[in-house]
Write a protein that holds these residues in place. Structure first.
Motif, mmCIF file in Angstrom:
data_model
loop_
_atom_site.group_PDB
_atom_site.id
_atom_site.type_symbol
_atom_site.label_atom_id
_atom_site.label_comp_id
_atom_site.label_asym_id
_atom_site.label_seq_id
_atom_site.Cartn_x
_atom_site.Cartn_y
_atom_site.Cartn_z
ATOM 1 N N SER A 171 0.790 -1.296 -0.039
ATOM 2 C CA SER A 171 0.102 0.012 0.034
ATOM 3 C C SER A 171 0.988 1.377 0.068
ATOM 4 C CB SER A 171 -0.817 0.019 1.193
ATOM 5 O OG SER A 171 -0.140 0.270 2.403
ATOM 6 N N SER A 172 0.245 2.573 0.164
ATOM 7 C CA SER A 172 1.087 3.710 0.351
ATOM 8 C C SER A 172 1.860 3.844 1.396
ATOM 9 C CB SER A 172 0.234 4.706 -0.008
ATOM 10 O OG SER A 172 -0.867 4.939 0.963
ATOM 11 N N VAL A 173 1.623 2.806 2.331
ATOM 12 C CA VAL A 173 2.349 2.757 3.860
ATOM 13 C C VAL A 173 3.601 2.055 3.654
ATOM 14 C CG1 VAL A 173 2.284 1.998 6.152
ATOM 15 C CG2 VAL A 173 0.127 3.153 5.198
ATOM 16 N N GLY A 174 3.669 0.816 2.943
ATOM 17 C CA GLY A 174 4.645 -0.085 2.865
ATOM 18 C C GLY A 174 4.401 -1.403 2.155
ATOM 19 N N ILE A 175 5.080 -2.404 2.554
ATOM 20 C CA ILE A 175 4.880 -3.756 2.379
ATOM 21 C C ILE A 175 4.158 -4.573 3.348
ATOM 22 C CG2 ILE A 175 6.052 -5.801 1.603
ATOM 23 C CD1 ILE A 175 6.348 -3.560 -0.202
ATOM 24 N N HIS A 176 2.916 -4.978 3.172
ATOM 25 C CA HIS A 176 2.075 -5.744 4.014
ATOM 26 C C HIS A 176 2.472 -7.007 4.360
ATOM 27 C CE1 HIS A 176 -0.866 -2.619 4.845
ATOM 28 N NE2 HIS A 176 -0.356 -1.816 3.707
ATOM 29 N N CYS A 177 2.757 -7.755 3.145
ATOM 30 C CA CYS A 177 2.899 -9.213 3.143
ATOM 31 C C CYS A 177 3.797 -9.874 2.127
ATOM 32 C CB CYS A 177 1.640 -9.942 3.281
ATOM 33 S SG CYS A 177 1.456 -11.704 3.116
ATOM 34 N N ILE A 178 4.430 -10.875 1.944
ATOM 35 C CA ILE A 178 5.124 -11.443 0.938
ATOM 36 C C ILE A 178 5.089 -13.032 1.101
ATOM 37 C CG2 ILE A 178 7.304 -11.453 1.951
ATOM 38 C CD1 ILE A 178 8.545 -10.381 -0.665
ATOM 39 N N GLN A 179 5.120 -13.630 -0.066
ATOM 40 C CA GLN A 179 4.994 -15.109 -0.107
ATOM 41 C C GLN A 179 5.718 -15.704 -1.490
ATOM 42 O OE1 GLN A 179 1.164 -16.810 -0.632
ATOM 43 N NE2 GLN A 179 1.701 -18.694 0.340
ATOM 44 N N PHE A 180 6.484 -16.678 -1.277
ATOM 45 C CA PHE A 180 7.363 -17.069 -2.381
ATOM 46 C C PHE A 180 6.967 -18.673 -2.622
ATOM 47 C CE2 PHE A 180 9.810 -14.222 0.327
ATOM 48 C CZ PHE A 180 10.151 -13.399 -0.440
ATOM 49 N N GLU A 181 7.007 -18.881 -4.135
ATOM 50 C CA GLU A 181 7.026 -20.127 -4.645
ATOM 51 C C GLU A 181 8.447 -20.559 -5.230
ATOM 52 O OE1 GLU A 181 4.792 -22.971 -7.929
ATOM 53 O OE2 GLU A 181 4.900 -20.775 -8.147
ATOM 54 N N TYR A 182 8.857 -21.298 -4.348
ATOM 55 C CA TYR A 182 10.196 -21.943 -4.577
ATOM 56 C C TYR A 182 10.173 -23.042 -5.252
ATOM 57 C CZ TYR A 182 11.683 -19.110 -0.538
ATOM 58 O OH TYR A 182 11.874 -18.086 0.239
ATOM 59 N N ASP A 183 11.529 -23.373 -6.171
ATOM 60 C CA ASP A 183 11.728 -24.740 -6.772
ATOM 61 C C ASP A 183 12.849 -25.277 -5.663
ATOM 62 O OD1 ASP A 183 11.893 -26.171 -9.514
ATOM 63 O OD2 ASP A 183 13.649 -26.319 -8.623
ATOM 64 N N VAL B 135 9.824 -0.066 12.771
ATOM 65 C CA VAL B 135 10.311 -0.032 11.566
ATOM 66 C C VAL B 135 9.937 -1.336 10.664
ATOM 67 C CG1 VAL B 135 12.793 -0.205 10.339
ATOM 68 C CG2 VAL B 135 12.499 1.153 12.401
ATOM 69 N N ILE B 136 9.558 -0.884 9.511
ATOM 70 C CA ILE B 136 9.002 -2.062 8.523
ATOM 71 C C ILE B 136 9.588 -1.681 7.247
ATOM 72 C CG2 ILE B 136 6.852 -2.283 9.819
ATOM 73 C CD1 ILE B 136 5.522 -0.834 7.113
ATOM 74 N N VAL B 137 9.423 -2.818 6.358
ATOM 75 C CA VAL B 137 10.099 -2.611 4.966
ATOM 76 C C VAL B 137 8.985 -1.741 4.017
ATOM 77 C CG1 VAL B 137 10.496 -3.724 2.775
ATOM 78 C CG2 VAL B 137 10.993 -4.783 4.960
ATOM 79 N N ARG B 138 9.379 -0.442 3.557
ATOM 80 C CA ARG B 138 8.469 0.426 2.969
ATOM 81 C C ARG B 138 8.335 0.154 1.552
ATOM 82 N NH1 ARG B 138 7.791 5.136 5.714
ATOM 83 N NH2 ARG B 138 5.846 5.223 4.655
ATOM 84 N N SER B 139 9.341 -0.279 0.955
ATOM 85 C CA SER B 139 9.579 -0.760 -0.556
ATOM 86 C C SER B 139 10.378 -1.705 -0.875
ATOM 87 C CB SER B 139 10.091 0.625 -1.105
ATOM 88 O OG SER B 139 10.259 0.590 -2.439
ATOM 89 N N GLY C 51 9.176 -3.941 -10.058
ATOM 90 C CA GLY C 51 9.070 -2.763 -8.958
ATOM 91 C C GLY C 51 9.110 -1.271 -9.350
ATOM 92 N N PRO C 52 9.379 -0.587 -8.487
ATOM 93 C CA PRO C 52 9.155 -0.673 -6.888
ATOM 94 C C PRO C 52 7.744 -0.671 -6.712
ATOM 95 C CG PRO C 52 9.486 1.606 -7.033
ATOM 96 C CD PRO C 52 9.528 1.015 -8.883
ATOM 97 N N PHE C 53 7.577 -1.470 -5.342
ATOM 98 C CA PHE C 53 6.304 -2.034 -4.783
ATOM 99 C C PHE C 53 6.424 -1.155 -3.315
ATOM 100 C CE2 PHE C 53 7.600 -5.784 -7.273
ATOM 101 C CZ PHE C 53 6.678 -5.609 -8.088
ATOM 102 N N GLY C 54 5.205 -0.577 -3.072
ATOM 103 C CA GLY C 54 5.351 0.094 -1.845
ATOM 104 C C GLY C 54 5.560 1.475 -1.980
ATOM 105 N N ILE C 55 6.188 2.181 -1.038
ATOM 106 C CA ILE C 55 6.490 3.691 -1.021
ATOM 107 C C ILE C 55 8.066 3.805 -0.859
ATOM 108 C CG2 ILE C 55 5.768 4.033 1.289
ATOM 109 C CD1 ILE C 55 5.196 6.878 0.216
ATOM 110 N N GLU C 56 8.759 4.546 -1.724
ATOM 111 C CA GLU C 56 10.232 4.582 -1.530
ATOM 112 C C GLU C 56 10.542 5.818 -0.545
ATOM 113 O OE1 GLU C 56 11.378 4.873 -5.855
ATOM 114 O OE2 GLU C 56 12.523 2.978 -5.420
ATOM 115 N N GLN C 57 10.447 5.634 0.680
ATOM 116 C CA GLN C 57 10.672 6.631 1.573
ATOM 117 C C GLN C 57 11.527 5.847 2.842
ATOM 118 O OE1 GLN C 57 7.359 8.154 3.182
ATOM 119 N NE2 GLN C 57 6.890 9.544 1.251
ATOM 120 N N GLY C 58 12.371 6.416 3.589
ATOM 121 C CA GLY C 58 13.229 5.803 4.812
ATOM 122 C C GLY C 58 14.674 5.571 4.401
ATOM 123 N N ALA C 59 15.317 4.514 4.754
ATOM 124 C CA ALA C 59 16.628 4.198 4.775
ATOM 125 C C ALA C 59 16.781 3.173 3.465
ATOM 126 C CB ALA C 59 17.361 3.644 5.929
#
Length: 523
Positions: free
Chosen positions: A35-47, A94-98, A109-117
């Motif tokens: 969202s405009s706040v940052g990254i809420h969730c992530i999921q991976f499909e691995y091999d 502190v969360i992952v913003r982007s 990407g980018p996904f989310g908002i590019e703010q912070g460090a």
């Protein structure tokens, strides 16, 4: 192929709970909620050696945007990750913003908002093969596992072109021994399944109807119980549960038969027998057709095969050249034991168990840790109410951590250490009430832990309706309840006292703990 990778990160905060997907062959797909706040969730499909394996969702899937990045693996693969992390509000968590993903072909990407460090992966010439980090209602931080892509992709392409035989070598994380894969034996129908590699096998659940309809395995992963998926169909007429006395009893190999149940019908697994360092369980099913056997070569640490309406074929992952424990103590098993029309194999008789609670509200999701030998440690977080709880149990001398129940926001954290088995948890008490502004949900406002030696707490504010389990004689051997953003409700599994239970030393084979335990159970 070497399954070990180099680790970088995680970048971001360390709230919530820690997660670690481990190391795989590569990444097939990434799903990001933002969202405009940052990254809420992530999921991976691995091999993993040609098989698709989905990770858990890390964070809460509550973003306003969802992106699905599908890679043309193995010719397309992730080579880098970068982004930003920081606080949403001044002084906040502190969360992952982007996030920004790069492959050998293109960027996403980018996904989310590019703010912070800003952060980025400081390596080149390697590929991403796994992720780790921290998460709560957001993705708090993220890190990666990497290794050289040249050998990985080359090996993968060779496997695809040459159809390398089913026996292969890999390694268990944290264990230096090799793992060999054998089988599968049976028919060619159905869809491929592979539970992966663990440190041992605790339980096997079967359903049967002429052949093996389904199988589900409970594994041990470094002292923690991990259930595999159910493989096969539904509607089996017979149900079997095989419980091993892990880690003193280990599954060493399997044998069985496969064939058609009807003329020109599909080939399925018709019978299976489980062999341990102590005894054999089975046969389960009809021992007719073509026989198969893995041979007694080590310890089984995973299952794979094909399944549809039945289990069409089955194979195992085996820890190579592991020494098994001698049968140096009495066999406590009476088999079979009928329990709710289910046949349970290998289960020792236990003192009576009963359940108290849960006390609290009806919100959140229902959870139940199950029953263990005792409680060793409790981690509790609280703010205006109890935010989360996590329990370390004792299971026959082995520590086992429960899942995290609730979400540890910015709160006080308490570590309650119990000197088990000299000190046992005998009861809990506390209060539950409505938290103003939280949709009028009743949640746990305070909790106190009572042991055979002391009282710990109260933790939180003792307001609202009082509850207590201390009027029940016995020890607590498990917790259950409800949780969401808080600990909504809590209950306990109690075990009646067994005479002279606390008169012995710590439970261990060297000090005769097993014999003491059996003496108490059977006298």
């Amino acid at each position: 192929m070497n399954l070990e990778g180099k680790s970088f990160g995680p970048w971001g905060g360390q709230r919530g709970y820690r997660w670690d997907d481990g190391v795989y062959s590569g990444v097939r797909q990434v799903v990001i909620s933002s969202s405009s706040v940052g990254i809420h969730c992530i999921q991976f499909e691995y091999d993993k050696n040609g098989h698709a394996i989905w990770s858990d969702k890390h964070g809460a899937n509550s973003g306003t945007r969802s992106d699905q990045i599908k890679l043309d693996y193995p010719t397309q693969f992730l080579i880098s990750i970068s982004g930003y992390y920081g606080s949403i509000t001044e002084g906040g968590s502190v969360i992952v913003r982007s996030l920004f993903l790069e492959t050998n072909r293109k960027t996403y990407g980018p996904f989310g908002i590019e703010q912070g460090a800003p952060f980025s992966l400081p390596v080149t010439g390697e590929m991403l093969v796994g992720f780790h980090g921290w998460s709560s209602i957001y993705l708090d931080s993220i890190g990666v596992y990497v290794k050289s892509h040249h050998q990985t992709v080359q090996t993968k392409l060779l496997e695809t072109q040459r159809m390398i035989p089913t026996s292969h070598v890999s390694r268990v994380p944290g264990i230096s021994k090799k793992v060999l894969s054998f089988g599968p034996w049976g028919g060619d129908g159905g869809m491929i399944f592979d539970d992966g590699i663990y440190t041992g096998v605790r339980e096997v659940h079967l359903t049967r109807s002429g052949g093996l309809v389904s199988i589900r395995v409970c594994y041990d992963q470094n002292g923690k119980m991990v259930w595999g998926n159910k493989h096969g169909g539904s509607g089996g007429l017979k149900h079997d549960k095989i419980v091993f006395d892990y880690p003193y009893e280990m599954l060493t190999h399997i044998t069985g038969y496969y064939g058609s149940m009807i003329l020109r019908g599909p080939t399925v697994v018709k019978s299976i027998t489980f062999h341990t360092n102590k005894r054999s369980y089975g046969p389960f099913g009809d021992p007719q057709g073509f026989s198969f056997s893995t041979g007694s070569i080590g310890a089984v640490v995973g299952f794979h095969g094909k399944n549809g309406y039945f289990v069409h074929c089955i194979g195992v992952h085996v820890l190579d050249n592991i020494s098994v424990l001698p049968q140096s103590y009495p066999d406590p098993y009476d088999m079979p034991i009928l329990k709710n029309s289910e046949v349970v194999w290998g289960v020792p008789r236990q003192p009576d168990l009963y359940e108290s609670g849960p006390w609290g509200g009806e919100g959140g999701k229902l959870w139940d840790d199950g029953v263990y030998s005792g409680v060793k440690k409790i981690i509790l977080t609280r703010g205006d109410a109890i935010s989360s709880i996590q329990i370390q149990y004792d299971q026959h001398g082995q520590p086992v951590w429960s899942s995290l129940h609730g979400i540890p926001y910015d709160a006080c954290t308490y570590h309650i250490k119990i000197d088990y088995p000299y000190e046992v948890l005998t009861g809990i008490s506390g209060n539950y009430d409505v938290l103003v502004g939280d949709m009028q949900r009743r949640i746990i406002r305070s909790v106190t832990f009572h042991t055979s030696k002391a009282k710990y707490g109260p933790y939180g504010k003792p307001i609202g309706t009082y509850f207590s389990s201390v009027n029940k004689e016995g020890k607590i051997v498990g917790f259950h309840g409800r949780s969401g953003t808080f600990l909504d409700a809590i209950g306990v599994h109690m075990q009646h006292w067994v005479s002279d239970e606390l008169s012995h030393g710590p439970y261990s084979p060297e000090r005769g703990g097993i014999r003491n335990m059996l003496h108490k159970f059977y006298k």
